[in-house]
Design a protein around this motif. Structure first.
Motif, PDB file in Angstrom:
ATOM      1  N   HIS A   1       0.857  -1.197   0.000  1.00  0.00           N
ATOM      2  CA  HIS A   1       0.000   0.000   0.000  1.00  0.00           C
ATOM      3  C   HIS A   1       0.890   1.244   0.000  1.00  0.00           C
ATOM      4  CE1 HIS A   1      -2.266   3.267   1.907  1.00  0.00           C
ATOM      5  NE2 HIS A   1      -3.386   2.673   1.541  1.00  0.00           N
ATOM      6  N   ASP A   2       2.020   1.155   0.682  1.00  0.00           N
ATOM      7  CA  ASP A   2       3.024   2.233   0.717  1.00  0.00           C
ATOM      8  C   ASP A   2       4.342   1.643   0.240  1.00  0.00           C
ATOM      9  OD1 ASP A   2       1.213   4.019   2.307  1.00  0.00           O
ATOM     10  OD2 ASP A   2       1.497   2.436   3.775  1.00  0.00           O
ATOM     11  N   ILE A   3       5.118   2.451  -0.457  1.00  0.00           N
ATOM     12  CA  ILE A   3       6.389   1.960  -0.990  1.00  0.00           C
ATOM     13  C   ILE A   3       7.327   1.669   0.191  1.00  0.00           C
ATOM     14  CG2 ILE A   3       7.738   4.084  -1.290  1.00  0.00           C
ATOM     15  CD1 ILE A   3       7.171   1.617  -4.147  1.00  0.00           C
TER      16      ILE A   3
ATOM     17  N   CYS B   1       3.201  -9.373  -7.321  1.00  0.00           N
ATOM     18  CA  CYS B   1       3.753  -8.369  -6.398  1.00  0.00           C
ATOM     19  C   CYS B   1       3.399  -6.980  -6.924  1.00  0.00           C
ATOM     20  CB  CYS B   1       5.271  -8.511  -6.298  1.00  0.00           C
ATOM     21  SG  CYS B   1       5.759 -10.204  -5.914  1.00  0.00           S
ATOM     22  N   LEU B   2       2.501  -6.311  -6.219  1.00  0.00           N
ATOM     23  CA  LEU B   2       1.994  -5.008  -6.661  1.00  0.00           C
ATOM     24  C   LEU B   2       2.361  -3.955  -5.616  1.00  0.00           C
ATOM     25  CD1 LEU B   2       0.139  -3.168  -8.396  1.00  0.00           C
ATOM     26  CD2 LEU B   2      -1.803  -4.062  -7.095  1.00  0.00           C
ATOM     27  N   ALA B   3       3.037  -2.887  -6.056  1.00  0.00           N
ATOM     28  CA  ALA B   3       3.402  -1.809  -5.127  1.00  0.00           C
ATOM     29  C   ALA B   3       2.823  -0.489  -5.630  1.00  0.00           C
ATOM     30  CB  ALA B   3       4.919  -1.698  -5.019  1.00  0.00           C
ATOM     31  N   PHE B   4       2.384   0.340  -4.684  1.00  0.00           N
ATOM     32  CA  PHE B   4       1.866   1.668  -5.023  1.00  0.00           C
ATOM     33  C   PHE B   4       2.900   2.718  -4.615  1.00  0.00           C
ATOM     34  CE2 PHE B   4      -1.884  -0.961  -4.821  1.00  0.00           C
ATOM     35  CZ  PHE B   4      -2.600  -0.522  -5.925  1.00  0.00           C
ATOM     36  N   TYR B   5       3.156   3.657  -5.535  1.00  0.00           N
ATOM     37  CA  TYR B   5       4.223   4.631  -5.312  1.00  0.00           C
ATOM     38  C   TYR B   5       3.689   6.054  -5.396  1.00  0.00           C
ATOM     39  CZ  TYR B   5       8.331   7.480  -6.424  1.00  0.00           C
ATOM     40  OH  TYR B   5       9.302   8.454  -6.419  1.00  0.00           O
ATOM     41  N   SER B   6       4.051   6.861  -4.392  1.00  0.00           N
ATOM     42  CA  SER B   6       3.773   8.296  -4.492  1.00  0.00           C
ATOM     43  C   SER B   6       4.886   9.051  -3.789  1.00  0.00           C
ATOM     44  CB  SER B   6       2.427   8.639  -3.856  1.00  0.00           C
ATOM     45  OG  SER B   6       2.567   8.812  -2.469  1.00  0.00           O
ATOM     46  N   GLU B   7       5.120  10.260  -4.259  1.00  0.00           N
ATOM     47  CA  GLU B   7       6.190  11.063  -3.653  1.00  0.00           C
ATOM     48  C   GLU B   7       5.872  11.383  -2.203  1.00  0.00           C
ATOM     49  OE1 GLU B   7       7.487  14.402  -5.924  1.00  0.00           O
ATOM     50  OE2 GLU B   7       7.851  13.195  -7.719  1.00  0.00           O
ATOM     51  N   LYS B   8       4.565  11.418  -1.856  1.00  0.00           N
ATOM     52  CA  LYS B   8       4.195  11.708  -0.467  1.00  0.00           C
ATOM     53  C   LYS B   8       4.723  10.612   0.468  1.00  0.00           C
ATOM     54  CE  LYS B   8       0.084  14.600  -0.869  1.00  0.00           C
ATOM     55  NZ  LYS B   8      -1.353  14.684  -0.635  1.00  0.00           N
ATOM     56  N   ASP B   9       4.697   9.367   0.001  1.00  0.00           N
ATOM     57  CA  ASP B   9       5.245   8.257   0.808  1.00  0.00           C
ATOM     58  C   ASP B   9       6.730   8.486   1.069  1.00  0.00           C
ATOM     59  OD1 ASP B   9       2.866   6.988   0.912  1.00  0.00           O
ATOM     60  OD2 ASP B   9       3.372   5.373  -0.483  1.00  0.00           O
ATOM     61  N   ILE B  10       7.422   8.916   0.010  1.00  0.00           N
ATOM     62  CA  ILE B  10       8.865   9.147   0.132  1.00  0.00           C
ATOM     63  C   ILE B  10       9.121  10.262   1.142  1.00  0.00           C
ATOM     64  CG2 ILE B  10      10.944   9.861  -1.129  1.00  0.00           C
ATOM     65  CD1 ILE B  10       9.879   7.015  -1.869  1.00  0.00           C
ATOM     66  N   ASP B  11       8.293  11.325   1.073  1.00  0.00           N
ATOM     67  CA  ASP B  11       8.435  12.434   2.034  1.00  0.00           C
ATOM     68  C   ASP B  11       8.247  11.930   3.468  1.00  0.00           C
ATOM     69  OD1 ASP B  11       8.789  14.064  -0.104  1.00  0.00           O
ATOM     70  OD2 ASP B  11       6.749  14.880  -0.121  1.00  0.00           O
ATOM     71  N   LYS B  12       7.247  11.039   3.658  1.00  0.00           N
ATOM     72  CA  LYS B  12       7.002  10.482   5.002  1.00  0.00           C
ATOM     73  C   LYS B  12       8.210   9.702   5.484  1.00  0.00           C
ATOM     74  CE  LYS B  12       2.060   9.789   4.279  1.00  0.00           C
ATOM     75  NZ  LYS B  12       1.111   8.761   3.858  1.00  0.00           N
ATOM     76  N   LEU B  13       8.771   8.866   4.605  1.00  0.00           N
ATOM     77  CA  LEU B  13       9.934   8.057   4.991  1.00  0.00           C
ATOM     78  C   LEU B  13      11.133   8.952   5.316  1.00  0.00           C
ATOM     79  CD1 LEU B  13       9.584   5.184   2.372  1.00  0.00           C
ATOM     80  CD2 LEU B  13       9.376   4.929   4.839  1.00  0.00           C
ATOM     81  N   ALA B  14      11.292  10.023   4.542  1.00  0.00           N
ATOM     82  CA  ALA B  14      12.391  10.968   4.796  1.00  0.00           C
ATOM     83  C   ALA B  14      12.201  11.652   6.150  1.00  0.00           C
ATOM     84  CB  ALA B  14      12.462  12.002   3.677  1.00  0.00           C
ATOM     85  N   LYS B  15      10.934  11.965   6.498  1.00  0.00           N
ATOM     86  CA  LYS B  15      10.648  12.590   7.799  1.00  0.00           C
ATOM     87  C   LYS B  15      11.017  11.661   8.947  1.00  0.00           C
ATOM     88  CE  LYS B  15       6.973  15.862   6.699  1.00  0.00           C
ATOM     89  NZ  LYS B  15       5.540  15.910   6.458  1.00  0.00           N
ATOM     90  N   PHE B  16      10.755  10.368   8.775  1.00  0.00           N
ATOM     91  CA  PHE B  16      11.089   9.392   9.824  1.00  0.00           C
ATOM     92  C   PHE B  16      12.584   9.439  10.148  1.00  0.00           C
ATOM     93  CE2 PHE B  16       7.463   6.240   8.634  1.00  0.00           C
ATOM     94  CZ  PHE B  16       6.558   7.076   9.269  1.00  0.00           C
ATOM     95  N   MET B  17      13.386   9.796   9.122  1.00  0.00           N
ATOM     96  CA  MET B  17      14.841   9.732   9.301  1.00  0.00           C
ATOM     97  C   MET B  17      15.429  11.003   9.884  1.00  0.00           C
ATOM     98  SD  MET B  17      16.248   7.612   6.035  1.00  0.00           S
ATOM     99  CE  MET B  17      15.631   8.666   4.764  1.00  0.00           C
ATOM    100  N   LYS B  18      14.648  12.103   9.862  1.00  0.00           N
ATOM    101  CA  LYS B  18      15.277  13.388  10.191  1.00  0.00           C
ATOM    102  C   LYS B  18      15.811  13.490  11.620  1.00  0.00           C
ATOM    103  CE  LYS B  18      11.452  16.726  11.062  1.00  0.00           C
ATOM    104  NZ  LYS B  18      10.860  16.026  12.137  1.00  0.00           N
ATOM    105  N   ASP B  19      15.263  12.696  12.552  1.00  0.00           N
ATOM    106  CA  ASP B  19      15.740  12.766  13.940  1.00  0.00           C
ATOM    107  C   ASP B  19      16.870  11.772  14.226  1.00  0.00           C
ATOM    108  OD1 ASP B  19      13.849  14.708  14.513  1.00  0.00           O
ATOM    109  OD2 ASP B  19      12.293  13.222  14.926  1.00  0.00           O
ATOM    110  N   LYS B  20      17.291  11.020  13.222  1.00  0.00           N
ATOM    111  CA  LYS B  20      18.330  10.007  13.446  1.00  0.00           C
ATOM    112  C   LYS B  20      19.712  10.656  13.375  1.00  0.00           C
ATOM    113  CE  LYS B  20      15.674   6.031  12.114  1.00  0.00           C
ATOM    114  NZ  LYS B  20      15.592   4.808  11.369  1.00  0.00           N
ATOM    115  N   PRO B  21      20.735   9.977  13.929  1.00  0.00           N
ATOM    116  CA  PRO B  21      22.095  10.522  13.822  1.00  0.00           C
ATOM    117  C   PRO B  21      22.486  10.698  12.351  1.00  0.00           C
ATOM    118  CG  PRO B  21      22.024   8.589  15.258  1.00  0.00           C
ATOM    119  CD  PRO B  21      20.679   8.720  14.664  1.00  0.00           C
ATOM    120  N   VAL B  22      23.410  11.633  12.112  1.00  0.00           N
ATOM    121  CA  VAL B  22      23.762  12.004  10.731  1.00  0.00           C
ATOM    122  C   VAL B  22      24.177  10.793   9.897  1.00  0.00           C
ATOM    123  CG1 VAL B  22      25.314  13.389   9.297  1.00  0.00           C
ATOM    124  CG2 VAL B  22      24.400  14.337  11.403  1.00  0.00           C
TER     125      VAL B  22
END
Length: 729
Positions: A309-311, A334-355
């Motif tokens: 449902h999310d990439i 194997c069917l995957a749905f892709y949207s840039e919003k998903d990518i933005d969400k995944l990038a947000k998850f990483m922003k608080d991690k060490p560099v």
């Protein structure tokens, strides 16, 4: 020869197989010879037998380290079924109580247990280390070994401590490390961390020929998923989502649409997860909806489809999760749905991690984006990621890109120019920087290096970003470039890349796909993308509604409201089950008024030879959101509407809107306890008589007719809700 005969005898006696698959025999022989062994084998290749069989043939107990409690239980159950005795295999993890732990330890000490499954967290507990030192450990199997590496898709810090624990258990204990997904970088990490420099490596091809790969832009995602599953009725499948909340929502939406589904994530208690897994194995449910983060340790060979449902956040994760389909060698979609919003969400998850972790995560995520957007054979891309070269002709059209019509372009000059630019830059930049240069984007880094002053700056703007992404992606896939993932994903020229600069040859590349998407998990309106409304049918349905309303002495809008009729003229429901899927038609309304409508639509479809859309409107879980459920429960408890509104942080107008929406979608509510306090009986009768006699469904008109001096808008709204609930639902 003796070992070989013994191997086949045990394989036949214990597992009932006549032959080994692939390199199983060589792997097992290596372990029996007490040698360290590293196995990279795709899901479904038969990894488990590689440690189960030698454990049964060796003196002592094999310790199997596995991160998934569910998978441990699954494998222990299977081994007990094969071996005919419960003591042959055990697991030791947090799901056991004290008496169960005592029983496990007794069986192991008595020498009856040949395989002991341990979670990495349990392995390092001092009391378990002391216990394991009392027994003969035949070997240690590290399953899902990619968890050791930060570059792996499911990094577990506890895996880093495994070597230390093994050193405490005794000398010269052989190790077998197994993984279904490992890039060259992850392989190095595993060997280094487990100190297996002399291990024999067994690496199978990562190609799963029976799996069909497809990526779709994320549009009307719930409708697409429901349609896909209904097109595969009777088959088992898994839907992966990014968050627990989404898992619950999707699971609920599937059930609303007549698909037996259950949620599965780390927030559920172990008992519920175990029951859910058993129901899936026993086929009491068709679909499991699970989080990407929580790997489903499910050993079910006949999963026929895996939907993302999310990439996912990594290619390893994607490969392993899709690998749960078709493990028996049969169909696997194997069917995957892709949207840039998903990518933005995944990038947000990483922003608080060490560099450093963030950098790694960014590089891994970029691979997923490139995979989703590229028009090149999916299989070629997956295998390239795992260090395997693959000719797309071998895909046999088993991916959407190989089946689709492609747009080719002459890439000779563009590739040569790109490679030359990377060489001039000293191979010190990543693909995004190169794209920014040719597209003419003045970023901070571009201006800092004065790359906005060079002739190549903005030279490719007219060609468009899609083309330049295609050039860079295919330069990597065809080994003109390599990516130094250890070092911020910097692009490096390969031998082929260097020679192409000096002596180019004619070359065509495939243009990337346009992946426009709308991440719309919202309710779909009556115009849900299914086609134009049938005006002739609408007129017939309105006439029918009028006749029924007259018979029952009701205004027409009580039977079905206009938006519901309009939706029927798009989707042509021909059964009570289908008409329930129309917004504003619950089970009650369908049973009360539905039959003449589906009969009329059915005859109309037949008479006019109408090709009905297969994607019947999807009932949205939003109709049963937590807020609505809570409001219904509070009304059942006779709580005043003002108090319900206050507890939910809503205004009185908001609560009336929500209650109206609940009634409009077919739920019966008894508000008499509240209305009787607000409006006396005579006035109630007057309003009821008005609504019964009007054909116009309008509060403004009611206010005008009944007099704004005598009634407030809110009172009339309340009475309309009561009227619709009692007579319509």
């Amino acid at each position: 020869m003796e070992i070989k005969k013994s191997l086949f005898d045990n394989l036949q006696n214990f597992f009932g197989f006549d032959n080994f698959k692939g390199e199983q025999e060589a792997i097992i022989t290596n372990i029996l010879q007490k040698k360290d062994t590293f196995v990279i084998m795709p899901t479904g290749g038969g990894k488990s037998i590689c440690y189960q069989l030698p454990a049964l043939m060796s003196e002592g107990t094999a310790v199997v380290i596995s991160p998934l409690i569910a998978l441990m239980k699954n494998q222990v159950d299977q081994l007990r079924a094969f071996g005919g005795t419960d003591s042959i295999a055990h697991f030791l993890n947090s799901s056991l109580n004290k008496s169960e732990i005592t029983k496990v330890k007794q069986d192991v000490l008595s020498g009856e247990t040949k395989l002991l499954y341990v979670a990495p967290e349990s392995l390092s507990k001092p009391e378990n280390v002391d216990f394991l030192r009392l027994i003969t450990v035949s070997f240690v199997a590290v399953d899902e070994a990619h968890c050791i590496s930060e570059w792996g898709h499911d990094f577990r810090p506890e895996y880093r401590k495994i070597r230390q624990v093994i050193n405490n258990l005794g000398e010269n204990i052989p190790i077998i490390a197994l993984t279904a997904t490992a890039t060259p970088k992850v392989q190095q990490d595993i060997i280094k961390n487990l100190q297996m420099n002399n291990a024999t490596l067994f690496k199978s091809s990562f190609n799963r020929a029976n799996l069909y790969y497809e990526v779709r832009a994320k549009k009307n995602v719930m409708k697409e998923i429901v349609r896909f599953i209904k097109g595969n009725t009777g088959k088992s499948g898994i839907v992966y989502c990014l968050s627990r909340k989404k898992v619950e929502e999707v699971s609920e939406a599937l059930n609303l649409n007549g698909i037996r589904a259950l949620p599965y994530h780390a927030g559920l208690d172990p008992k519920t997860r175990a029951e859910t897994q058993d129901k899936f194995l026993m086929e009491d449910v068709e679909v499991i909806v699970a989080t990407i983060a929580f790997g489903m340790g499910i050993d079910k060979p006949d999963v026929r489809y895996v939907i993302h449902h999310d990439i996912p956040k990594s290619m390893e994760g994607y490969y392993q999760e899709t690998g749960r389909a078709g493990r028996d060698g049969g169909e696997g979609l194997c069917l995957a749905f892709y949207s840039e919003k998903d990518i933005d969400k995944l990038a947000k998850f990483m922003k608080d991690k060490p560099v450093s972790e963030r950098e790694i995560g960014t590089q891994i995520l970029k691979e997923v984006i490139d995979y989703a957007e590229s028009a090149v054979c999916r299989r070629k891309q997956i295998l390239h990621y795992f260090g395997e070269n693959f000719d797309e002709a071998g895909c046999n059209n088993m991916c959407d890109n190989c089946r689709a019509q492609k747009t080719h372009f002459d890439a000779t000059e563009k590739l040569q120019g790109t490679l030359r630019l990377i060489k001039e830059f000293g191979e010190k930049f990543d693909d995004q920087h190169i794209l920014n240069v040719v597209m003419g984007l003045e970023t901070q880094q571009i201006t800092a290096y004065n790359h906005n002053k060079i002739p190549e700056f903005a030279s490719g703007k007219e060609d468009g970003i899609l083309l330049w992404k295609s050039v860079l992606r295919q330069a990597l896939l065809n080994n003109y470039l390599s990516k130094d993932i250890d070092n911020y994903g910097l692009l490096k020229l390969t031998k082929s890349g260097k020679s192409f600069i000096d002596s180019p040859h004619s070359l065509k590349f495939v243009l990337n796909r346009e992946m426009e998407a709308t991440d719309d998990d919202q309710d779909e309106t009556s115009q849900g993308g299914a086609g134009a409304m049938d005006e002739e049918l609408l007129k017939m349905l309105k006439d029918l509604r009028k006749r029924i309303a007259k018979q029952k002495n009701l205004p027409p809008f009580v039977v079905f409201q206009d938006p519901s009729l309009e939706e029927m003229c798009i989707h042509y429901p021909v059964s009570l089950e289908e008409i329930k899927q129309i917004h504003g038609v619950g089970s009650g309304k369908a049973l009360k008024f539905g039959t003449p409508f589906v009969n009329l639509i059915s005859k109309y479809v037949e008479d006019n030879d109408i090709d009905r859309p297969v994607d019947l409107v999807v009932k949205s879980a939003a109709n049963k959101s937590a807020l609505k459920v809570s409001i219904i429960q509070n009304i059942d408890r006779h709580i005043a509407l003002e108090d319900i509104a206050a507890s939910k942080g809503l205004t009185y107008e908001d609560i009336l809107r929500e209650v109206e929406s609940i009634v409009n979608s077919g739920t019966k509510l008894n508000l008499n306890y509240y209305i009787d306090e607000m409006i006396d009986e005579d006035r109630q009768d007057e309003v009821f008589d008005y609504f019964r006699g009007t054909e116009v469904d309008s509060i403004d008109m009611a206010l005008k007719e009944l007099g704004s001096d005598d009634y407030t808008r809110e009172e009339l709204q309340l009475m309309r809700i009561k009227f619709l609930s009692e007579l319509g639902n």
